[in-house]
Design a protein around this motif. Structure first.
Motif, PDB file in Angstrom:
ATOM      1  N   LEU A 178      40.788  39.264  33.766  1.00 42.50           N
ATOM      2  CA  LEU A 178      40.401  38.955  35.295  1.00 42.50           C
ATOM      3  C   LEU A 178      39.261  37.947  35.329  1.00 42.50           C
ATOM      4  CD1 LEU A 178      40.010  42.561  36.561  1.00 42.50           C
ATOM      5  CD2 LEU A 178      41.765  41.022  37.079  1.00 42.50           C
ATOM      6  N   SER A 179      38.424  37.740  34.734  1.00 37.20           N
ATOM      7  CA  SER A 179      37.268  36.652  34.518  1.00 37.20           C
ATOM      8  C   SER A 179      37.971  35.303  34.285  1.00 37.20           C
ATOM      9  CB  SER A 179      36.136  37.324  33.641  1.00 37.20           C
ATOM     10  OG  SER A 179      35.428  38.443  34.064  1.00 37.20           O
ATOM     11  N   PHE A 180      38.615  35.293  33.214  1.00 43.53           N
ATOM     12  CA  PHE A 180      39.341  34.063  32.847  1.00 43.53           C
ATOM     13  C   PHE A 180      40.233  33.480  33.868  1.00 43.53           C
ATOM     14  CE2 PHE A 180      43.310  32.155  31.373  1.00 43.53           C
ATOM     15  CZ  PHE A 180      42.849  30.923  30.758  1.00 43.53           C
ATOM     16  N   THR A 235      41.143  29.123  37.738  1.00 43.14           N
ATOM     17  CA  THR A 235      42.172  28.873  38.839  1.00 43.14           C
ATOM     18  C   THR A 235      41.170  28.520  40.083  1.00 43.14           C
ATOM     19  OG1 THR A 235      42.694  31.391  39.471  1.00 43.14           O
ATOM     20  CG2 THR A 235      44.064  30.098  37.907  1.00 43.14           C
ATOM     21  N   SER A 236      40.170  29.316  40.365  1.00 41.60           N
ATOM     22  CA  SER A 236      39.442  28.939  41.301  1.00 41.60           C
ATOM     23  C   SER A 236      38.506  27.797  41.844  1.00 41.60           C
ATOM     24  CB  SER A 236      38.478  30.161  41.540  1.00 41.60           C
ATOM     25  OG  SER A 236      37.661  30.152  42.965  1.00 41.60           O
ATOM     26  N   PHE A 295      41.978  39.814  43.967  1.00 40.24           N
ATOM     27  CA  PHE A 295      41.700  38.226  43.544  1.00 40.24           C
ATOM     28  C   PHE A 295      43.163  37.488  43.213  1.00 40.24           C
ATOM     29  CE2 PHE A 295      37.397  39.251  43.000  1.00 40.24           C
ATOM     30  CZ  PHE A 295      36.693  38.102  43.539  1.00 40.24           C
ATOM     31  N   ASN A 296      44.303  38.322  43.573  1.00 45.73           N
ATOM     32  CA  ASN A 296      45.607  37.866  43.525  1.00 45.73           C
ATOM     33  C   ASN A 296      45.871  37.456  41.978  1.00 45.73           C
ATOM     34  OD1 ASN A 296      48.075  37.351  44.575  1.00 45.73           O
ATOM     35  ND2 ASN A 296      47.697  35.193  44.917  1.00 45.73           N
ATOM     36  N   VAL A 297      45.584  38.292  41.162  1.00 46.08           N
ATOM     37  CA  VAL A 297      45.701  37.984  39.565  1.00 46.08           C
ATOM     38  C   VAL A 297      46.997  38.746  39.135  1.00 46.08           C
ATOM     39  CG1 VAL A 297      44.725  38.135  37.216  1.00 46.08           C
ATOM     40  CG2 VAL A 297      43.301  37.915  39.180  1.00 46.08           C
ATOM     41  N   PRO A 298      47.877  37.987  38.546  1.00 42.90           N
ATOM     42  CA  PRO A 298      49.090  38.588  38.083  1.00 42.90           C
ATOM     43  C   PRO A 298      48.786  39.821  36.974  1.00 42.90           C
ATOM     44  CG  PRO A 298      49.325  36.515  38.021  1.00 42.90           C
ATOM     45  CD  PRO A 298      47.998  36.641  38.380  1.00 42.90           C
ATOM     46  N   SER A 313      44.153  34.440  47.412  1.00 41.58           N
ATOM     47  CA  SER A 313      43.805  34.357  46.171  1.00 41.58           C
ATOM     48  C   SER A 313      41.954  34.285  46.075  1.00 41.58           C
ATOM     49  CB  SER A 313      43.915  32.781  45.816  1.00 41.58           C
ATOM     50  OG  SER A 313      43.568  31.825  46.770  1.00 41.58           O
ATOM     51  N   GLU A 314      41.418  34.280  47.234  1.00 41.15           N
ATOM     52  CA  GLU A 314      40.109  34.330  47.202  1.00 41.15           C
ATOM     53  C   GLU A 314      39.424  35.194  48.110  1.00 41.15           C
ATOM     54  OE1 GLU A 314      38.542  32.351  45.482  1.00 41.15           O
ATOM     55  OE2 GLU A 314      39.464  30.309  45.552  1.00 41.15           O
TER      56      GLU A 314
END
Length: 233
Positions: free
Chosen positions: A19-21, A26-27, A79-82, A225-226
């Protein structure tokens, strides 16, 4: 003033390091920040600090691991992380071999380490593929490097190098480095702002504090995404 710097210690077994990576990678929040990803061995950190794996921590009916599985999905959605609802095969697997391969990539092609981490994390937590042995990495990274590139970088070079004393010692050294910075788990951040002030943080849920210390602006957007930043109090 110098640009802020951020070191993120990672192991592909950790969904919260993923998640952090993903957010750092990407942000736009971190576009002005010098971000460095450092592969370490989480098992070594846990052993050195006598930290217990979450699945070993239980109450009467449930274990901490079950709660963390729900928590990772909550943050992933925000955070819209797959992130698939299930868990990767053999989780939590011993990652010593794949972390050595990542260490090899960091030596040979440091500019590709971020892409390599992204591909492995996505394969593991979004596609639920087994990623924890070098031979499993070849098809996973074929899309990233291309078939010939995969053979050259992984089979001929990176995988061979990953069994060397050089890489084994470097992974131990980087794990010791994370311990020296205070790590007892992952994700572990070492954040240095433009004034040179350094602070360390643990856990994905502290990424907003990392952002504030670095002097970076949290997004005001409510986009998919944010949007998770609104949950960071």
């Amino acid at each position: 003033m110098a640009n802020p710097k951020l070191v993120l210690y990672v192991d592909v077994v950790s969904p919260f390091a993923y998640l952090s990576f993903h957010v750092l990678n990407t942000s736009l929040v971190f576009k002005e920040c010098e971000v460095t990803y450092v592969p370490v061995f989480l098992g070594g950190i846990m052993k050195a600090t006598e930290n217990r794996p979450p699945i070993e921590i239980k109450n009467i009916t449930k274990d901490k691991g079950e709660w963390l599985r729900k928590e990772r999905l909550r943050w992933a959605k925000l955070f819209n992380v797959p992130m698939a609802e299930g868990i990767p095969p053999g989780f939590p697997a011993n990652t010593i071999k794949v972390q050595r391969v990542l260490t090899s990539v960091a030596i040979l092609h440091p500019e590709r380490l971020g892409d390599t981490l992204a591909a492995i994390y996505h394969a593991s937590f979004a596609e639920l593929k087994e990623v924890h042995t070098p031979d499993r990495l070849v098809p996973i990274l074929a899309k990233l490097f291309g078939e010939e590139g995969t053979k050259e970088i992984l089979i001929k070079v990176a995988i061979k190098l990953s069994t060397s004393d050089e890489v084994k010692k470097l992974l131990i050294a980087k794990t010791d480095e994370a311990l020296a910075e205070g790590s007892f788990g992952l994700p572990w951040y070492v954040a240095t702002n433009s004034k040179g002030d350094k602070e360390c943080y643990w856990g994905f849920d502290h990424i907003a504090q990392v952002t504030d210390h670095l002097g970076l602006a949290r997004p005001k957007s409510s986009s998919a995404s944010e949007g998770g930043w609104r949950a960071m109090l």
